[in-house]
Design an enzyme around this catalytic site. Structure first.
Site, mmCIF file in Angstrom:
data_model
loop_
_atom_site.group_PDB
_atom_site.id
_atom_site.type_symbol
_atom_site.label_atom_id
_atom_site.label_comp_id
_atom_site.label_asym_id
_atom_site.label_seq_id
_atom_site.Cartn_x
_atom_site.Cartn_y
_atom_site.Cartn_z
ATOM 1 N N LYS A 31 -11.450 -5.117 2.109
ATOM 2 C CA LYS A 31 -11.005 -3.773 2.514
ATOM 3 C C LYS A 31 -12.122 -2.913 3.109
ATOM 4 C CE LYS A 31 -7.110 -3.009 -0.619
ATOM 5 N NZ LYS A 31 -6.506 -2.044 -1.549
ATOM 6 N N ASP A 55 -2.917 3.015 1.025
ATOM 7 C CA ASP A 55 -2.976 3.162 -0.439
ATOM 8 C C ASP A 55 -2.909 4.645 -0.821
ATOM 9 O OD1 ASP A 55 -3.227 0.444 -1.054
ATOM 10 O OD2 ASP A 55 -5.396 0.483 -0.780
#
Ligand code: ATR
Length: 282
Positions: free
Chosen positions: A72, A108
């Site tokens: 990520k 997210d």
């Protein structure tokens, strides 16, 4: 499942490991209900292969990918554009391929906010929040809360110095929010906990079944809410204790589903049918 033919588009998720990911089931269920001719596959990408895996998004004309641990953060330099909140968080979980130009997003953060609202009916406006942890998940939660009017944030981390560095950095971006940093020590935390509205576990405590420091929940007021970003089949010790204390609480399941729904919207310009992804996560 779609019938694969000459027009079928491809998407997927890059991770190491990746076999445990629920995203393929969630995304393929949503694609099927939407009647979109595309399939979503898990791709096991080792760290040293990340650059060439990203190039293959262009070469093979993938619609986009999700990105999970451990890529990520390390994927950022390989992308053409980074959305401003993803840059602030320093992590990308969704890549969109617009005509060969790869843009990185972080769904997210909006996924966390959507879950707070939907699962706990919690609106951050004017509220005081305690975030446990100071890594990437904390940066996503913090950005979501800061963008939606939170008044005060305490970052509490095992390594206090990491919490202090993050609080100083975020104060530069959100100067109207009051930031405090502390260790996971009762004497540092007790006062803030007793008037906090929200506690979020962004750390990995609980993933391997570890117990939470017991004092944390004891100190919280009765109408405070608790969110554990950890999503485990068995309830974490934090959520068990929150329920015992009668505090409204939720785990990371809603966030997992909402981040997937937000990614689908980015790729296809339409939201997936309500409830379809959620029914794949039990
Ligand atoms: P992520 O990107 O998922 O947030 P990370 O950057 O590795 O992951 O951060 C993990 C966080 O969980 C850190 O804040 C870590 O605390 P330290 O900074 O002190 O390492 C926290 N953490 C992990 N295991 C923990 C434990 N057993 N007790 C307390 N904190 C823990």
């Amino acid at each position: 499942m779609v019938t694969v033919n000459g027009n079928t588009k491809l998407l997927g998720i890059f991770g190491d490991p990746v076999a445990h990911s629920l995203s393929p089931a969630m995304q393929n269920a949503a694609l099927s209900v939407a009647g979109i001719n595309a399939v979503y596959l898990p791709f096991h990408v080792h760290p040293e292969q990340l650059k060439s895996a990203v190039e293959s998004i262009r070469t093979l004309n993938l619609v986009g990918v999700n990105v999970t641990v451990p890529h990520k953060v390390t994927i950022l330099p390989f992308l053409d554009r980074i959305d401003s909140d993803a840059a602030l968080i320093g992590a990308v979980n969704t890549v969109v391929n617009y005509n060969g130009i790869l843009t990185g997003f972080n769904t997210d953060a909006p996924g966390f906010l959507a879950s707070l609202r939907h699962d706990l009916q919690f609106d951050p406006q004017g509220k005081k929040a305690v975030l446990l942890g100071a890594g990437g998940a904390c940066r996503a939660a913090l950005t979501a809360l800061a963008r939606h009017g939170v008044a005060e944030i305490l970052i509490a981390n095992r390594t206090k110095q990491k919490a202090e560095i993050l609080a100083e950095e975020m104060l530069l971006h959100f100067p109207t929010i009051r930031f405090t940093a502390s260790g996971l020590v009762e004497s540092d935390l007790a006062d803030f906990l007793s008037h906090a509205d929200l506690l979020v576990n962004t750390s990995s405590i609980g993933l391997a079944g570890e117990s939470f420091p017991a004092f944390i929940l004891k100190r919280m007021q009765a109408d405070a809410v608790v969110y554990d970003m950890v999503y485990a089949r068995e309830s974490t010790s934090l959520l068990k204790s929150a329920r015992q204390r009668g505090l409204n609480s939720a785990d990371g399941r809603g966030m997992l589903v909402a981040q997937g729904e937000a990614a689908f919207l980015k790729w296809f310009g339409v939201p997936p049918s309500k409830g379809v992804m959620g029914s794949e996560v039990i």
